[in-house]
Design an enzyme around this catalytic site. Structure first.
Site, PDB file in Angstrom:
ATOM      1  CD  GLU A  63      24.802  19.027  -6.148  1.00 44.10           C
ATOM      2  OE1 GLU A  63      24.071  18.240  -6.247  1.00 44.10           O
ATOM      3  OE2 GLU A  63      25.079  19.725  -4.969  1.00 44.10           O
ATOM      4  CD  GLU A  94      18.846  10.993  -6.762  1.00 47.17           C
ATOM      5  OE1 GLU A  94      18.279  11.815  -6.484  1.00 47.17           O
ATOM      6  OE2 GLU A  94      20.167  10.758  -7.106  1.00 47.17           O
TER       7      GLU A  94
END
Ligand SMILES: Cc1ncc(COP(=O)(O)O)c(C=O)c1O
Lengths: 286, 412
Positions: free
Chosen positions: A58, A69
């Site tokens: 990824e 995040e």
């Protein structure tokens, strides 16, 4: 699912590259931010991860507002943006890597970058450029299934997988809608909150895996995995793979001997996943 | 379903999956309690707005401004609402709704601190735990509000990322919400974010135009030619506009922060202004598709305004839609003009306006002829929180209108 005859050259009924990466046992999916600290280094790190046994890479395309995040990846994204990473440079890097590295690349980014790319509005130009660069799939953490129709259509046209994230809070009704549209694999968010390495495996993970037991697509668990033991436990619990991000990003941030350490860490995590696969899964008694 | 979540092309629900069930639950609660008044929710909300909040706020004729501009100027005095800004309308509504939903914990972001203060006040009033995220830059320029939040027993969490303003505070609050979504409600502070927030916040704020519409008719015998309000996210704007949207003859003017100029520094990813409605491009931020300050690649630009409450790179999706339709006119005024308007109102009318509201008043000064004979300006809040900034920024610019304060500096 019907693919409405779009992009007829593609063998849309057969397994995608991403799905195929799960075929030979439990998979390690590794995440790094493209351009952290610069594009050449990212290329070197991706090669190291592949050598260490990563089955899917990824590659994060940095967005200025990464709301899903935790601090580790936020800082990496900041470094990459400060170093000048852009969607076009990202596609150049992906094109280079997809030639060199024999594992599928998945682009992880936020919807605004996809929506803005190219001269016309909407996701089509981005997906076309991603396909051109050899990207096999997309993960978009701020695009729930309800808003995904235009992106899904573009992905089908260009033969890309669109991966959805199943959260611990996802209701069965929502899960059904997601599975109708998902391809490649199902991303199981191991715990509530943001990305970031943790020291244990959340009990929420097992609940989510149980709910997905009947699903045909491979299931990979992410958010918080950092150690061999976590990988073993998660695969033993029924997952087909583990997604590891912050742990690798931390190694990149340390700046020391990065490629070797990434390779070693990938090998360790992959071994954990393999160990987990040889165990007889214990029946869940909760 | 999705049509209701949008205003034309704008709006929607672009958030991490972990939040979607909470957003569905909130949408359901919004429809039942707010739209259908289930369990008398709206009655209780209105009653608390009166008894705790001090509504209705006056619509006051500004005599000296009327004379200065040779037209009738009325001020909607949201600065007189409890807490000193329109923000309480929304905060009280959402905290009460969270209670009806059985949520135990509130998180909120704040820019100018007025929303944080209002949320902390509402939480103290209704006995709910409260945590506020605030950018470091905003903490430094709005200290009185930080103390007020703490005094009401709210936790204030500084956010150091980026430019330390509202955009970053929203990111952090969304992260907290995504972690604690099962028992926590996010009281978003403006008509932004994923559906149902833009509609729900507008509904809670539309009490402003509901009152103003009746009040201007009672006082002036007719509807105004224009309604002027400042736009950060746009909650006082939509609140002041909503009941007038159907009155085609009433011009609705949204005044954005022109900052120190409109030219964008693409290299530094900086906009020296916050005029997203008039200069932004379509994009997706904080859960909604709307107009945004962004680079060609889609990275969100840091915004700037002398007023913390307007310093945001996005704007509410309904405003974006109404601006596209031509129903709302987006305009902007710069930092200097806003500071001058601050001093003007303080001197001539005895009202110290928030720097946010000063933008609306500055537009009146710059373009009175465009606003017709009968004008309503929304004074969204009072300026006590801004005194440090105003003294410092006025001195730095040698603003004639500002009193000199040096002789008092450093005295014990
Ligand atoms: C007094 C005042 N007016 C206006 C604003 C801007 O917000 P909005 O555009 O949502 O009304 C703020 C924000 O903090 C504020 O405190």
């Amino acid at each position: 699912m019907s693919s409405d005859g779009a992009g007829g050259a593609d063998e849309s009924a057969t397994e995608s590259d991403v799905e195929a990466a799960f075929a030979d046992g439990p998979a390690l999916l590794s995440y790094v931010v493209a351009g952290d600290p610069d594009a050449e280094s990212t290329a070197e790190y991706v090669r190291a991860l592949a050598r260490g046994g990563a089955d899917v890479i990824e590659l994060g395309l940095p967005f200025s507002e990464p709301i899903a995040e935790g601090p580790t990846i936020q800082q990496a994204i900041r470094r990459a943006l400060d170093a000048g990473m852009t969607p076009d440079r990202y596609f150049d890097l992906a094109a280079e890597l997809s030639e060199e590295v024999d594992v599928p690349l998945v682009c992880m980014t936020y919807y605004n970058l996809i929506y803005q790319y190219g001269s016309e509005e909407g996701p089509e130009p981005f997906v076309a450029a991603a396909a051109e660069a050899g990207i096999s799939g997309l993960i978009v953490p701020d695009l729930p299934v309800d808003e995904s129709a235009p992106l899904k259509a573009a992905c089908e046209d260009h033969g890309l997988d669109l991966v959805f994230i199943v959260a611990p809070t996802t209701t069965d009704e929502r899960l059904g809608r997601m599975l109708d549209r998902a391809s490649g694999f199902v991303y199981v968010q191991g715990r509530l909150g943001t990305t970031g390495a943790r020291s244990d495996v959340s009990s929420e993970t097992h609940g989510s895996l149980d709910r997905l037991a009947e699903t045909d697509l491979p299931k990979a668990v992410g958010f918080g995995i950092s150690e061999r033991e976590h990988a073993r436990e998660i695969v033993a619990g029924g997952a087909d793979g583990v997604v590891v991000g912050s742990e690798f990003v931390d190694i990149v941030a340390s700046g020391e001997n990065v490629a070797d350490r990434l390779e070693a860490k990938a090998r360790e995590l992959k071994q954990g996943a393999l160990d987990g696969a040889t165990e007889v899964p214990e029946p869940e008694g909760k | 379903m999705s049509s209701e979540s949008k205003f034309g092309e704008y709006g929607g629900q672009y958030v991490p999956e972990a939040l979607m069930p909470a957003i569905e639950e909130l949408t359901d609660a919004y429809e039942r309690y707010v739209l259908d008044n289930e369990d008398g929710f709206m009655d209780e909300f209105r009653q608390r707005l009166r008894d705790f909040g001090g509504r209705p706020t006056p619509l006051q004729r500004a005599d000296r401004l009327s004379e200065r501009y040779d037209r009738e100027v009325y001020l909607k005095r949201e600065d007189l609402l409890h807490g000193g800004a329109h923000k309480l309308n929304n905060a009280l509504g959402q905290v009460l709704l969270a209670k009806y939903m059985g949520k135990e914990r509130i998180v909120a972001e704040t820019g100018a601190g007025q929303h944080g203060t209002a949320t902390a006040m509402a939480c103290a009033h209704l006995d709910v735990d409260c945590e506020i995220y605030m950018g470091r830059t905003d903490i430094n320029r709005q200290r009185p509000n930080v103390f007020r939040m703490r005094i009401h027993d709210a936790e204030v969490n500084p956010v150091d990322i980026g430019s330390g303003t509202l955009k970053e505070a929203i990111n952090e609050t969304m992260r907290d919400w995504a972690t604690n979504v099962e028992d926590t409600h996010y009281v978003i502070g403006s008509v932004v974010g994923p559906h149902p927030f833009p509609r729900m916040v507008r509904d809670f704020q539309s009490v402003i135009s509901e009152e103003a519409r009746d009040q201007i008719r009672a006082k002036a015998g007719r509807l105004p030619d224009s309604v002027v309000a400042c736009a950060g996210g746009g909650s006082n704007t939509m609140g002041a506009f909503h009941e007038f949207v159907g009155d085609g003859d009433v011009d609705l003017v949204a005044v954005e922060a022109g900052g120190s100029g409109l030219a964008i520094d693409e290299e530094e990813e900086l906009a020296p202004h916050s005029a997203s409605l008039s200069t932004g491009d379509d994009g997706v931020l904080h859960g909604a598709r709307t107009k945004l300050l962004q680079s060609r690649d889609g990275q969100i630009l840091e915004s700037h305004s002398v007023s913390a409450g307007l310093d945001y790179s996005g704007v509410g999706p309904e405003l974006a839609h109404l601006a596209d339709e031509g129903r709302v006119t987006p305009v902007n005024v710069g930092d200097d003009a806003a500071l001058e308007a601050f001093h003007r109102l303080s001197k001539t009318e005895g009202i110290i306006p928030a720097l946010e509201s000063s933008h609306a008043l500055a537009y009146l000064e710059e373009h009175p002829d465009e606003l017709g004979d009968l004008v309503v300006v929304n004074v969204s809040g009072r300026g006590d929180k801004d005194l440090d900034t105003v003294i410092e920024e006025s001195a730095r610019r040698n603003l004639d209108a500002a009193p000199t304060m040096e002789v008092f500096d450093g005295e014990q």
